[in-house]
Design a protein around this motif. Sequence first.
Motif, PDB file in Angstrom:
ATOM      1  N   ILE A 118      35.033  12.124 -11.991  1.00  0.00           N
ATOM      2  CA  ILE A 118      33.991  11.695 -11.079  1.00  0.00           C
ATOM      3  C   ILE A 118      34.092  10.185 -10.947  1.00  0.00           C
ATOM      4  O   ILE A 118      34.197   9.466 -11.946  1.00  0.00           O
ATOM      5  CB  ILE A 118      32.595  12.098 -11.602  1.00  0.00           C
ATOM      6  CG1 ILE A 118      32.506  13.619 -11.744  1.00  0.00           C
ATOM      7  CG2 ILE A 118      31.499  11.581 -10.671  1.00  0.00           C
ATOM      8  CD1 ILE A 118      31.286  14.093 -12.489  1.00  0.00           C
ATOM      9  N   VAL A 119      34.076   9.714  -9.693  1.00  0.00           N
ATOM     10  CA  VAL A 119      34.146   8.288  -9.401  1.00  0.00           C
ATOM     11  C   VAL A 119      32.774   7.816  -8.961  1.00  0.00           C
ATOM     12  O   VAL A 119      32.158   8.416  -8.076  1.00  0.00           O
ATOM     13  CB  VAL A 119      35.151   8.004  -8.269  1.00  0.00           C
ATOM     14  CG1 VAL A 119      35.255   6.512  -8.023  1.00  0.00           C
ATOM     15  CG2 VAL A 119      36.507   8.580  -8.596  1.00  0.00           C
ATOM     16  N   LEU A 120      32.311   6.746  -9.581  1.00  0.00           N
ATOM     17  CA  LEU A 120      31.065   6.114  -9.172  1.00  0.00           C
ATOM     18  C   LEU A 120      31.396   4.883  -8.337  1.00  0.00           C
ATOM     19  O   LEU A 120      32.311   4.129  -8.684  1.00  0.00           O
ATOM     20  CB  LEU A 120      30.237   5.712 -10.393  1.00  0.00           C
ATOM     21  CG  LEU A 120      29.856   6.849 -11.343  1.00  0.00           C
ATOM     22  CD1 LEU A 120      29.001   6.310 -12.477  1.00  0.00           C
ATOM     23  CD2 LEU A 120      29.122   7.947 -10.607  1.00  0.00           C
ATOM     24  N   PRO A 121      30.681   4.654  -7.249  1.00  0.00           N
ATOM     25  CA  PRO A 121      30.978   3.485  -6.421  1.00  0.00           C
ATOM     26  C   PRO A 121      30.634   2.191  -7.139  1.00  0.00           C
ATOM     27  O   PRO A 121      29.880   2.182  -8.115  1.00  0.00           O
ATOM     28  CB  PRO A 121      30.080   3.693  -5.193  1.00  0.00           C
ATOM     29  CG  PRO A 121      28.956   4.542  -5.686  1.00  0.00           C
ATOM     30  CD  PRO A 121      29.536   5.420  -6.759  1.00  0.00           C
ATOM     31  N   GLY A 122      31.218   1.114  -6.658  1.00  0.00           N
ATOM     32  CA  GLY A 122      30.878  -0.193  -7.193  1.00  0.00           C
ATOM     33  C   GLY A 122      31.826  -0.659  -8.274  1.00  0.00           C
ATOM     34  O   GLY A 122      32.872  -0.067  -8.520  1.00  0.00           O
ATOM     35  N   THR A 123      31.413  -1.754  -8.909  1.00  0.00           N
ATOM     36  CA  THR A 123      32.224  -2.416  -9.915  1.00  0.00           C
ATOM     37  C   THR A 123      31.492  -2.398 -11.250  1.00  0.00           C
ATOM     38  O   THR A 123      30.290  -2.600 -11.304  1.00  0.00           O
ATOM     39  CB  THR A 123      32.484  -3.877  -9.507  1.00  0.00           C
ATOM     40  OG1 THR A 123      33.195  -3.889  -8.274  1.00  0.00           O
ATOM     41  CG2 THR A 123      33.301  -4.619 -10.559  1.00  0.00           C
ATOM     42  N   GLY A 124      32.233  -2.160 -12.334  1.00  0.00           N
ATOM     43  CA  GLY A 124      31.651  -2.219 -13.666  1.00  0.00           C
ATOM     44  C   GLY A 124      32.424  -1.382 -14.650  1.00  0.00           C
ATOM     45  O   GLY A 124      33.301  -0.598 -14.277  1.00  0.00           O
ATOM     46  N   HIS A 125      32.084  -1.543 -15.917  1.00  0.00           N
ATOM     47  CA  HIS A 125      32.764  -0.841 -17.011  1.00  0.00           C
ATOM     48  C   HIS A 125      31.862   0.234 -17.621  1.00  0.00           C
ATOM     49  O   HIS A 125      32.114   0.707 -18.715  1.00  0.00           O
ATOM     50  CB  HIS A 125      33.201  -1.853 -18.070  1.00  0.00           C
ATOM     51  CG  HIS A 125      34.179  -1.319 -19.063  1.00  0.00           C
ATOM     52  ND1 HIS A 125      35.349  -0.674 -18.710  1.00  0.00           N
ATOM     53  CD2 HIS A 125      34.154  -1.338 -20.418  1.00  0.00           C
ATOM     54  CE1 HIS A 125      36.002  -0.314 -19.804  1.00  0.00           C
ATOM     55  NE2 HIS A 125      35.299  -0.700 -20.857  1.00  0.00           N
ATOM     56  N   LEU A 126      30.830   0.611 -16.876  1.00  0.00           N
ATOM     57  CA  LEU A 126      29.889   1.636 -17.342  1.00  0.00           C
ATOM     58  C   LEU A 126      29.366   1.284 -18.730  1.00  0.00           C
ATOM     59  O   LEU A 126      29.465   2.051 -19.685  1.00  0.00           O
ATOM     60  CB  LEU A 126      30.518   3.029 -17.280  1.00  0.00           C
ATOM     61  CG  LEU A 126      30.929   3.438 -15.858  1.00  0.00           C
ATOM     62  CD1 LEU A 126      31.674   4.764 -15.866  1.00  0.00           C
ATOM     63  CD2 LEU A 126      29.734   3.515 -14.927  1.00  0.00           C
ATOM     64  N   ASN A 127      28.821   0.086 -18.798  1.00  0.00           N
ATOM     65  CA  ASN A 127      28.224  -0.423 -20.028  1.00  0.00           C
ATOM     66  C   ASN A 127      26.936  -1.160 -19.663  1.00  0.00           C
ATOM     67  O   ASN A 127      26.547  -1.172 -18.486  1.00  0.00           O
ATOM     68  CB  ASN A 127      29.230  -1.302 -20.784  1.00  0.00           C
ATOM     69  CG  ASN A 127      29.668  -2.525 -19.993  1.00  0.00           C
ATOM     70  OD1 ASN A 127      29.031  -2.930 -19.021  1.00  0.00           O
ATOM     71  ND2 ASN A 127      30.768  -3.127 -20.406  1.00  0.00           N
ATOM     72  N   PRO A 128      26.244  -1.755 -20.613  1.00  0.00           N
ATOM     73  CA  PRO A 128      24.983  -2.425 -20.272  1.00  0.00           C
ATOM     74  C   PRO A 128      25.122  -3.532 -19.230  1.00  0.00           C
ATOM     75  O   PRO A 128      24.183  -3.807 -18.492  1.00  0.00           O
ATOM     76  CB  PRO A 128      24.500  -2.984 -21.614  1.00  0.00           C
ATOM     77  CG  PRO A 128      25.086  -2.057 -22.630  1.00  0.00           C
ATOM     78  CD  PRO A 128      26.444  -1.697 -22.074  1.00  0.00           C
ATOM     79  N   ASP A 129      26.310  -4.153 -19.141  1.00  0.00           N
ATOM     80  CA  ASP A 129      26.501  -5.221 -18.164  1.00  0.00           C
ATOM     81  C   ASP A 129      26.329  -4.737 -16.725  1.00  0.00           C
ATOM     82  O   ASP A 129      26.010  -5.525 -15.842  1.00  0.00           O
ATOM     83  CB  ASP A 129      27.880  -5.865 -18.314  1.00  0.00           C
ATOM     84  CG  ASP A 129      28.012  -6.638 -19.617  1.00  0.00           C
ATOM     85  OD1 ASP A 129      26.977  -6.977 -20.230  1.00  0.00           O
ATOM     86  OD2 ASP A 129      29.161  -6.898 -20.033  1.00  0.00           O
TER      87      ASP A 129
END
Length: 197
Positions: free
Chosen positions: A155-166
């Motif tokens: 599953i791909v989530l849109p946007g940018t990030g490392h799927l962490n609190p940041d």
Amino acid sequence: MTDRVLLLHGYQHTRPRGHWMRWLAEELRRRRVPVQYPQLPAPAAPMPDQWRDVALAELEMLAEGDGERVVIAHSLGTVLWRHLEAAGTAPRVDRVLLVAPPGMTPPPPGLEAWAFAEQAAPAWRSPATMLAREVDPYRPEPLGQVADGWALPGIVLPGTGHLNPDDGHGPWEAVLDWALTGDARWRLGEGARSLDA
């Protein structure tokens, strides 16, 4: 029958209070779901053999009793799982969620021992799903290239990030749903799409 869940954290992870993995462990325990959340050795200077030894001991404990066996890994923990699968040492579990696999070509400085760029994707013994952002600061490769190298659906989530609190992933109901039921798509939000292997 009681399901059991093993959480495998990533690089530099020391169970930070704001991280979704810590929140998930607490939520599962609140629901009386047995959860194992080991602190893997030397998270700031991780060695594959040390992490492997701890993971295998945890997996041995995970196999005790009845119920579904679930593994959820984040970041370098996903690479650990890949190494276990490639070596044939990972026992079969019921399902695995690999969250935000990092880019490893070339391996980041200090993580050369984790390289797998020349290896084919493992013959996955356990059903696994990848969950990743379209753009990840820890993954310079395009997501499609990473997905091809792992040969997994996801599953791909849109946007940018490392799927962490940041990028806003402290409490994360979708992953709790997946841990409990194996399905979280309805909670992943607008723009989530399937990633076929």
